[in-house]
Design a protein around this motif. Structure first.
Motif, PDB file in Angstrom:
ATOM      1  N   ALA A   3     -31.393  34.604  40.673  1.00  0.00           N
ATOM      2  CA  ALA A   3     -32.749  34.505  40.162  1.00  0.00           C
ATOM      3  C   ALA A   3     -33.585  33.595  41.039  1.00  0.00           C
ATOM      4  O   ALA A   3     -33.183  32.498  41.385  1.00  0.00           O
ATOM      5  CB  ALA A   3     -32.729  33.976  38.730  1.00  0.00           C
ATOM      6  N   ALA A   5     -37.659  31.909  41.847  1.00  0.00           N
ATOM      7  CA  ALA A   5     -38.633  31.125  41.082  1.00  0.00           C
ATOM      8  C   ALA A   5     -39.483  32.017  40.178  1.00  0.00           C
ATOM      9  O   ALA A   5     -39.829  31.630  39.056  1.00  0.00           O
ATOM     10  CB  ALA A   5     -39.522  30.334  42.024  1.00  0.00           C
ATOM     11  N   TRP A   8     -37.473  32.820  37.042  1.00  0.00           N
ATOM     12  CA  TRP A   8     -37.412  31.653  36.160  1.00  0.00           C
ATOM     13  C   TRP A   8     -38.756  31.376  35.502  1.00  0.00           C
ATOM     14  O   TRP A   8     -38.820  30.941  34.352  1.00  0.00           O
ATOM     15  CB  TRP A   8     -36.923  30.425  36.924  1.00  0.00           C
ATOM     16  CG  TRP A   8     -35.443  30.456  37.094  1.00  0.00           C
ATOM     17  CD1 TRP A   8     -34.752  30.673  38.243  1.00  0.00           C
ATOM     18  CD2 TRP A   8     -34.465  30.295  36.065  1.00  0.00           C
ATOM     19  NE1 TRP A   8     -33.406  30.665  37.995  1.00  0.00           N
ATOM     20  CE2 TRP A   8     -33.197  30.431  36.659  1.00  0.00           C
ATOM     21  CE3 TRP A   8     -34.524  30.067  34.698  1.00  0.00           C
ATOM     22  CZ2 TRP A   8     -32.014  30.332  35.949  1.00  0.00           C
ATOM     23  CZ3 TRP A   8     -33.348  29.964  33.987  1.00  0.00           C
ATOM     24  CH2 TRP A   8     -32.113  30.105  34.610  1.00  0.00           C
ATOM     25  N   ILE A  11     -38.963  33.778  32.621  1.00  0.00           N
ATOM     26  CA  ILE A  11     -38.074  33.334  31.547  1.00  0.00           C
ATOM     27  C   ILE A  11     -38.681  32.157  30.793  1.00  0.00           C
ATOM     28  O   ILE A  11     -38.674  32.124  29.557  1.00  0.00           O
ATOM     29  CB  ILE A  11     -36.684  32.967  32.117  1.00  0.00           C
ATOM     30  CG1 ILE A  11     -35.967  34.236  32.593  1.00  0.00           C
ATOM     31  CG2 ILE A  11     -35.837  32.230  31.079  1.00  0.00           C
ATOM     32  CD1 ILE A  11     -34.705  33.978  33.380  1.00  0.00           C
ATOM     33  N   LEU A  12     -39.213  31.194  31.509  1.00  0.00           N
ATOM     34  CA  LEU A  12     -39.836  30.044  30.853  1.00  0.00           C
ATOM     35  C   LEU A  12     -41.057  30.458  30.039  1.00  0.00           C
ATOM     36  O   LEU A  12     -41.279  29.953  28.932  1.00  0.00           O
ATOM     37  CB  LEU A  12     -40.220  28.989  31.884  1.00  0.00           C
ATOM     38  CG  LEU A  12     -39.051  28.225  32.499  1.00  0.00           C
ATOM     39  CD1 LEU A  12     -39.541  27.304  33.612  1.00  0.00           C
ATOM     40  CD2 LEU A  12     -38.316  27.437  31.441  1.00  0.00           C
TER      41      LEU A  12
END
Length: 92
Positions: A3, A5, A8, A11-12
């Motif tokens: 994964a 940036a 991520w 996802i965040l």
């Protein structure tokens, strides 16, 4: 493991912002309607999710999923019926 940036960040966004907005909207709803109504609506969330996944994504429910959705709907209707009858009894 692979994964980057961007993944991520997505996802965040989903984990934090969407969850935060969901709880914020739920708490704002509590200021306008009763706790009982909110709990009935919240109990229908899995059923609504299954319906939306059917409509939007074309996913199908298994037999166990259909039975579970039916149980949730029947229990919610039963609780709403009991709530209506108990409020009518209190008015008399």
């Amino acid at each position: 493991s692979g994964a980057d940036a961007k993944v991520w960040g997505i996802i965040l966004y989903l984990a934090i912002l969407c969850t935060f907005l969901g709880y914020l909207m739920q708490n704002l709803a509590l200021t306008g309607i009763s706790e009982r109504s909110v709990s009935l609506i919240q109990s229908l969330c899995p059923v609504m999710t299954a319906v939306f996944s059917l409509i939007i994504l074309g996913e199908r429910l298994s037999t166990a999923g259909i039975i579970g959705a039916a149980i949730i709907i029947l229990c919610s209707l039963s609780e709403a019926w009991n709530w209506k009858n108990s409020s009518n009894d209190q008015e008399e």
